[in-house]
Scaffold this motif. Structure first.
Motif, PDB file in Angstrom:
ATOM      1  N   VAL A   1      -8.211  10.560  -6.831  1.00 11.43           N
ATOM      2  CA  VAL A   1      -9.004  10.747  -8.041  1.00 11.43           C
ATOM      3  C   VAL A   1      -8.092  10.629  -9.256  1.00 11.43           C
ATOM      4  N   ASP A   2      -8.539   9.904 -10.271  1.00 12.11           N
ATOM      5  CA  ASP A   2      -7.800   9.861 -11.520  1.00 12.11           C
ATOM      6  C   ASP A   2      -7.825  11.260 -12.147  1.00 12.11           C
ATOM      7  N   PRO A   3      -6.655  11.812 -12.511  1.00 10.48           N
ATOM      8  CA  PRO A   3      -6.645  13.195 -13.015  1.00 10.48           C
ATOM      9  C   PRO A   3      -7.438  13.379 -14.298  1.00 10.48           C
ATOM     10  N   HIS A   4      -7.488  12.356 -15.159  1.00  9.28           N
ATOM     11  CA  HIS A   4      -8.284  12.492 -16.381  1.00  9.28           C
ATOM     12  C   HIS A   4      -9.773  12.589 -16.052  1.00  9.28           C
ATOM     13  N   ASP A   5     -10.211  11.761 -15.111  1.00 12.72           N
ATOM     14  CA  ASP A   5     -11.609  11.865 -14.689  1.00 12.72           C
ATOM     15  C   ASP A   5     -11.884  13.235 -14.091  1.00 12.72           C
ATOM     16  N   GLY A   6     -10.973  13.679 -13.205  1.00  8.75           N
ATOM     17  CA  GLY A   6     -11.180  14.956 -12.535  1.00  8.75           C
ATOM     18  C   GLY A   6     -11.237  16.123 -13.500  1.00  8.75           C
ATOM     19  N   MET A   7     -10.315  16.161 -14.452  1.00  8.09           N
ATOM     20  CA  MET A   7     -10.299  17.276 -15.391  1.00  8.09           C
ATOM     21  C   MET A   7     -11.472  17.209 -16.371  1.00  8.09           C
ATOM     22  N   GLN A   8     -11.939  16.001 -16.684  1.00  7.62           N
ATOM     23  CA  GLN A   8     -13.119  15.912 -17.545  1.00  7.62           C
ATOM     24  C   GLN A   8     -14.358  16.432 -16.818  1.00  7.62           C
ATOM     25  N   ILE A   9     -14.474  16.088 -15.543  1.00  9.53           N
ATOM     26  CA  ILE A   9     -15.600  16.584 -14.749  1.00  9.53           C
ATOM     27  C   ILE A   9     -15.516  18.104 -14.613  1.00  9.53           C
ATOM     28  N   PHE A  10     -14.304  18.617 -14.410  1.00 17.16           N
ATOM     29  CA  PHE A  10     -14.102  20.066 -14.319  1.00 17.16           C
ATOM     30  C   PHE A  10     -14.584  20.737 -15.607  1.00 17.16           C
ATOM     31  N   LEU A  11     -14.155  20.202 -16.750  1.00 19.07           N
ATOM     32  CA  LEU A  11     -14.541  20.776 -18.038  1.00 19.07           C
ATOM     33  C   LEU A  11     -16.047  20.697 -18.255  1.00 19.07           C
ATOM     34  N   ASP A  12     -16.634  19.538 -17.966  1.00 22.05           N
ATOM     35  CA  ASP A  12     -18.076  19.378 -18.171  1.00 22.05           C
ATOM     36  C   ASP A  12     -18.878  20.295 -17.263  1.00 22.05           C
ATOM     37  N   GLU A  13     -18.334  20.608 -16.088  1.00 23.25           N
ATOM     38  CA  GLU A  13     -19.036  21.519 -15.184  1.00 23.25           C
ATOM     39  C   GLU A  13     -19.135  22.912 -15.799  1.00 23.25           C
ATOM     40  N   ILE A  14     -18.086  23.334 -16.498  1.00 24.61           N
ATOM     41  CA  ILE A  14     -18.116  24.629 -17.172  1.00 24.61           C
ATOM     42  C   ILE A  14     -19.178  24.625 -18.270  1.00 24.61           C
ATOM     43  N   VAL A  15     -19.234  23.539 -19.022  1.00 30.19           N
ATOM     44  CA  VAL A  15     -20.087  23.479 -20.205  1.00 30.19           C
ATOM     45  C   VAL A  15     -21.546  23.214 -19.842  1.00 30.19           C
ATOM     46  N   TYR A  16     -21.787  22.253 -18.943  1.00 25.23           N
ATOM     47  CA  TYR A  16     -23.157  21.806 -18.669  1.00 25.23           C
ATOM     48  C   TYR A  16     -23.698  22.264 -17.311  1.00 25.23           C
ATOM     49  N   GLY A  17     -22.820  22.642 -16.407  1.00 24.81           N
ATOM     50  CA  GLY A  17     -23.250  22.898 -15.039  1.00 24.81           C
ATOM     51  C   GLY A  17     -23.932  24.234 -14.865  1.00 24.81           C
ATOM     52  N   ARG A  18     -24.615  24.377 -13.730  1.00 25.54           N
ATOM     53  CA  ARG A  18     -25.319  25.614 -13.422  1.00 25.54           C
ATOM     54  C   ARG A  18     -25.129  26.042 -11.965  1.00 25.54           C
ATOM     55  N   VAL A  19     -24.612  25.165 -11.123  1.00 26.13           N
ATOM     56  CA  VAL A  19     -24.433  25.520  -9.715  1.00 26.13           C
ATOM     57  C   VAL A  19     -23.108  26.263  -9.544  1.00 26.13           C
ATOM     58  N   PRO A  20     -22.976  27.080  -8.500  1.00 21.50           N
ATOM     59  CA  PRO A  20     -21.745  27.860  -8.327  1.00 21.50           C
ATOM     60  C   PRO A  20     -20.603  27.109  -7.660  1.00 21.50           C
ATOM     61  N   GLU A  21     -20.853  25.894  -7.181  1.00 21.24           N
ATOM     62  CA  GLU A  21     -19.783  25.176  -6.498  1.00 21.24           C
ATOM     63  C   GLU A  21     -20.052  23.686  -6.539  1.00 21.24           C
ATOM     64  N   ILE A  22     -19.006  22.920  -6.845  1.00 18.68           N
ATOM     65  CA  ILE A  22     -19.074  21.473  -6.689  1.00 18.68           C
ATOM     66  C   ILE A  22     -17.857  21.014  -5.896  1.00 18.68           C
ATOM     67  N   VAL A  23     -17.993  19.872  -5.246  1.00 24.89           N
ATOM     68  CA  VAL A  23     -16.876  19.216  -4.582  1.00 24.89           C
ATOM     69  C   VAL A  23     -16.488  18.016  -5.440  1.00 24.89           C
ATOM     70  N   LEU A  24     -15.234  17.971  -5.874  1.00 30.60           N
ATOM     71  CA  LEU A  24     -14.758  16.920  -6.770  1.00 30.60           C
ATOM     72  C   LEU A  24     -13.791  16.039  -5.982  1.00 30.60           C
ATOM     73  N   THR A  25     -14.295  14.919  -5.512  1.00 30.98           N
ATOM     74  CA  THR A  25     -13.478  14.091  -4.630  1.00 30.98           C
ATOM     75  C   THR A  25     -13.968  12.665  -4.627  1.00 30.98           C
ATOM     76  N   ASP A  26     -13.137  11.787  -4.127  1.00 25.69           N
ATOM     77  CA  ASP A  26     -13.557  10.447  -3.757  1.00 25.69           C
ATOM     78  C   ASP A  26     -13.605  10.416  -2.231  1.00 25.69           C
ATOM     79  N   ASP A  27     -13.640   9.252  -1.650  1.00 25.98           N
ATOM     80  CA  ASP A  27     -13.730   9.119  -0.196  1.00 25.98           C
ATOM     81  C   ASP A  27     -12.521   9.780   0.470  1.00 25.98           C
TER      82      ASP A  27
END
Length: 946
Positions: A559-585
């Motif tokens: 995973v590109d670290p910039h993509d990963g950290m952006q998704i991490f940040l957006d999960e805090i701001v926009y997300g509502r579920v208690p767990e996500i898996v952040l991965t590629d294949d």
């Protein structure tokens, strides 16, 4: 040198690694590690990776990559039974603190002629039992060692029941102590008896089985405040599975049952799974069905911020370097937050000066440091000491530079040196923060270390250290009440806790503790999210020499670290579920193919007509449904439902003009089609083709493509059950709408209907194949709908019957309803909505003016259009109250009470019972006439948001 050898061995010029599933090709000396933040408390810091300035925010671009997955419970029926054997000569060890469970498991194995031996804290005089103290690691270890010494080579399996005794969440929880009591016995048992599990394989299929009693869904269905210790055991067990397979070849099963499950049922299911199950590791029993947990791709809805970080104060462990530093910079750039960095790094007063030095000057500084070490006569100077001392300097430089970048990007940065394994130090730091700022708006926890060793080489001391840095500290932060009630918790977790990695059981244990802690906190009303991360492409241990080559050889995509950290940040701001898996294949590291990388990714972007669009503009629906199992020559993986690529429209159909009749008036089997094979009471196989014989399909079309309504699937199941048993059932249960049946280019679509009597139930499914223009089957068989014949049913109607008022004018007109819904005339079954609020909705059914069939009424038995009206009524409440477009996902129980022609006008009550942990709306729904007579009832009807 070893890393260079590994790199050469795995290079294309040398060889191609081929690892047969389910076991990955790895040796005990090969570290299989996904990325983790640099060590927070390690004596020898990891090499410094300088974090880059954040890229321009590319949220749309980042989120278009299929990197965000939601753990989801899916059906996992056995495709074929296994044929394993156990030995009558060898013992099965049972570890338990529950008398009823112990007896049931002992009896179940005894019925198979298999000897058992029990370890327990319970006072008992039973034979073949040792009383132990699980709170003492030393006593537990000694008990296992004594048994091994007195009974050499005696063990063929381990049944671990201690997780069934884990209590609910308590803020005073002691994760370290709970680890000793509930997990370390399993570790020590594996270490002690792994040789037995290997040596006894010629005589038996050796095994380890770890049993939970959470909610029958590994905590993904419960609304309770569960103990995160469940995750400590489950995460570790997923790694033990791979370690044990590497060391002994034995099978591992991790199983979860509902709290009300009887002990005899648990024992019977466990034994059946061990002997006749497939190779899938995680199996749960929820509502009587065999299930597992997949990670399904789900697009984050970024239309509304649920946690705006602008100007907020955030405590952030591990933000001094690596990924934590990168995320802190993104927060500063996008939200100008105040970042309180908690790290073990010593921020030396010389750091600002060191930060100005160039490469040559730093090299000179390192040489001077070496001379100083050699001049110290109290100890011998070594390269290890040099790297440790110089590492403190480079860490201080990295931390200082990161703080400067945070400030330059518009944020604020403060530093608090904190060893998160030191309880007193943590308490002092939290007190300082509270004194200055009060409670903070959020906690982001990145602290963690990882050291890969197979369980036979991993010491308890190493295990506790890895666990305490990440998990025990998280529990301490919660107990210290650092975060506001309106604030958030965000934990950097790992895929190791979900899918296991060789040698990472302690790390996985800590990470799944965090995931379960988030579920528990969220169930208590807090905002909490665990982000289970994979390996990153340019930072962390995953890119070290040898590790990178190994992971690449296994098919893992970084995973590109910039993509990963952006998704991490957006999960805090926009997300509502208690767990996500952040991965590629994950490639061959995902033994059971739980991460569904190839499945459809739902992009939550409403089109003008309210239908959700994919990136290419094709309507889709049913986000979060289970994916179809792909063909895999490695195992008998169970077939699982398919992720939709097209709408599972709100389903529908009942006939105009009072066509519905019950069994005494006969039936047409109009949807069952041609019965190819029928063994009365045993099995049925039929085929039907949906084409112009069903003109109503063209009133159930999205952008011109007809979809077979889910309620016609219900009618099909009722007809199949009637044909199989000779009697019309009262209804169905465990109905699932997985993959919609669509008529592409309006071409006919043939489906297969299967019904089978097994284990006291009649299970049914509708499936099809995709045939291209050349008549060639493409892809895997598609599973559309499933259900089984209704067993017992207890109506809830009397709770509402006297409270319903059907008088008054419409609150919502038919015209308003169908300006939002896509249904054509024959599916416009609602005449209006009488009442609607947060808790319930009351609708009015009226027979549509347009008929379903042009050649006269059909004698149907499921009242499908009444069920359709219930679907639409509940869906309108979601749309009007929650501003969510939702579609049918499943029905827990459906009962039909009416007989003979239905009235032209009926009423529909939908009682909203809340959203489950997956965000699905849950209803009880009732169809009744003006006298209060019940015609149909839906229990635990779930709708999925789009």
């Amino acid at each position: 040198t070893i890393r260079h050898c590994i790199k050469y061995a795995l290079s294309a010029s040398s060889c191609t690694v081929s690892a047969p599933m389910p076991a990955p090709a790895a040796t005990p000396s090969t570290p299989v590690s996904e990325v983790t933040p640099p060590a927070m408390a390690a004596p020898a810091p990891a090499p410094v990776v300088e974090p880059e300035l954040p890229k321009q925010y590319e949220g749309e671009d980042s989120h278009n990559r299929k990197l965000r997955f939601i753990p989801t419970l899916v059906d996992a029926p056995l495709a074929a039974e296994g044929k394993r054997k156990l030995s009558a000569e060898k013992a099965v060890l049972i570890m338990s603190d529950n008398t009823a469970l112990t007896k049931s498991y002992v009896d179940a194995f005894k019925q198979q002629g298999i000897r058992t031996y029990v370890f327990t804290t319970l006072k008992t005089r039973a034979k073949n039992t040792t009383i132990v103290n699980w709170d003492s690691l030393e006593e537990t270890t000694a008990a296992f060692a004594q048994y091994s010494q007195e009974n050499p080579g005696d063990v063929q399996g381990i049944v671990y029941l201690l997780p069934c005794s884990i209590k609910k969440f308590d803020k005073k929880i002691n994760p370290h102590a709970d680890l000793t009591k509930f997990l370390m016995p399993l570790l020590m048992a594996c270490k002690t008896f792994v040789k037995d599990l290997k040596d006894n394989r010629p005589a038996a299929d050796t095994f380890m089985s770890v049993i939970f009693k959470v909610d029958g869904a590994f905590a993904y269905k419960t609304k309770e405040a569960i103990s995160p210790t469940i995750g400590s055991v489950c995460g570790a067990a997923n790694c033990f599975r791979k370690d044990l397979y590497e060391l002994s070849g034995c099978l591992t099963k991790i199983m979860d049952f509902e709290p009300e499950a009887e002990s005899e049922y648990m024992a019977e299911r466990t034994l059946h799974e061990l002997i006749k199950g497939d190779d899938r590791c995680m199996i749960s029993w929820y509502k009587g069905a065999r299930r597992t947990v997949f990670a399904l791709p789900r697009q984050l809805d970024m239309s509304k911020k649920h946690m705006d970080l602008r100007g907020k104060t955030i405590a952030f462990t591990g933000a001094g370097r690596g990924l934590g530093a990168m995320l802190s910079q993104k927060i500063a750039a996008q939200y100008q937050s105040r970042i309180l960095i908690l790290d073990i790094i010593e921020l030396n007063e010389k750091a600002s000066y060191w930060a100005t030095l160039n490469e040559a000057e730093l090299k000179e500084l390192k040489n001077k440091l070496w001379e100083q070490l050699k001049a110290d006569t109290t100890r011998r100077a070594t390269p290890v000491l040099l790297e440790r001392a110089y590492g403190k300097i480079t860490d201080a430089i990295t931390l200082y530079k990161n703080m400067q970048k945070i400030k330059a990007l518009g944020g604020e940065a403060e530093y608090y040196q904190c060893d998160v394994t030191n309880g007193s130090m943590m308490k002092d730091v939290v007190t300082k923060i509270k004194t200055k700022y009060g409670k903070v708006d959020g906690l982001i926890h990145f602290a963690g270390i990882e050291k890969s060793r197979l369980l036979t080489d991993k010491t308890p001391e190493e295990y506790y250290r890895t666990f305490d840095i990440k998990a025990t500290s998280a529990g301490a932060f919660v107990a210290l009440n650092l975060v506001k009630e309106s604030g958030f918790y965000a934990f950097a977790s790992s895929i190791a806790g979900k899918y296991g990695n060789l040698g990472q059981s302690d790390y996985a244990s800590a990470n799944d503790f965090l995931a379960k802690l988030c579920i528990s906190l969220q169930n208590q009303g807090a905002r909490a999210v665990s982000v289970d991360m994979s390996a990153y492409s340019s930072v962390g241990m995953g890119v070290r020499g040898g590790v990178f080559e190994f992971l690449t050889s296994q098919g893992l995509k970084f995973v590109d670290p910039h993509d990963g950290m952006q998704i991490f940040l957006d999960e805090i701001v926009y997300g509502r579920v208690p767990e996500i898996v952040l991965t590629d294949d994950l490639g061959r590291l995902d033994w059971d193919r739980q991460v569904r990388v190839g499945d459809d990714f739902i992009k939550e972007e409403p089109s003008p007509d309210g239908v959700l669009l994919t990136g290419g503009g094709e309507p889709v629906a049913g986000a979060g449904r289970a994916p179809q199992a792909q063909e895999d020559d490695s195992s008998n993986a169970p077939q699982t439902p398919a992720a939709p690529t097209t709408p599972a429209a709100p389903t529908a159909s009942r006939q105009h003009g009072g066509e519905i009749a019950r069994a005494e008036e006969g039936q047409d089997n109009f949807f069952l089609g041609e019965i190819k094979n029928l063994e009365k009471g045993a099995q049925l196989y039929a085929e039907n083709t949906f084409d112009a014989r069903y003109p109503f399909l063209f009133d159930h079309a999205i952008e011109g493509t007809p979809y077979v309504p889910g309620v016609m699937g219900i009618e099909t199941f009722m007809e199949a059950a009637s044909a199989l048993t000779g009697a019309v059932p009262q209804g169905l249960e465990d109905v699932h709408f997985y993959l919609p049946i669509k008529l592409l280019r309006r071409n006919p679509q043939t489906v297969r209907i299967k019904a089978r009597a097994e284990n006291g139930h009649i299970n049914m499914e509708i499936e099809s194949d995709f045939i291209n223009s050349k008549g060639i089957k493409m892809g895997n068989t598609r599973r559309h709908f499933t259900s089984r014949v209704l067993g017992s049913f207890e109506s809830k109607w009397n709770n509402y019957k006297t409270k319903v008022d059907i008088g008054g004018a419409y609150a919502v007109s038919k015209e308003t309803i169908y300006s939002k819904y896509f249904h054509g005339p024959s599916f416009q079954v609602l005449d209006g909505i009488l009442k609607i609020d947060d808790n319930a909705v009351l609708g009015v059914y009226k027979t549509p003016a347009s008929v379903l069939f042009h050649d006269g009424p059909k004698r149907l038995i499921a009242y499908p259009m009444l069920i359709e009206a219930a679907f639409q009524t509940c869906g309108y409440r979601d749309l009007a109250v929650d501003n969510r477009m939702t579609l049918p996902d499943s029905i827990g129980k459906l009962a039909i009470f009416g007989k003979g022609p239905a009235p032209q006008k009926l009423y529909l009550l939908g009682v909203f019972t809340g959203q489950n942990i997956e965000g699905k709306s849950v209803y009880d729904a009732f169809v009744f006439d003006e006298k209060g007579k019940l015609w149909a009832e839906l229990g635990d009807y779930q709708m999925i948001g789009q």
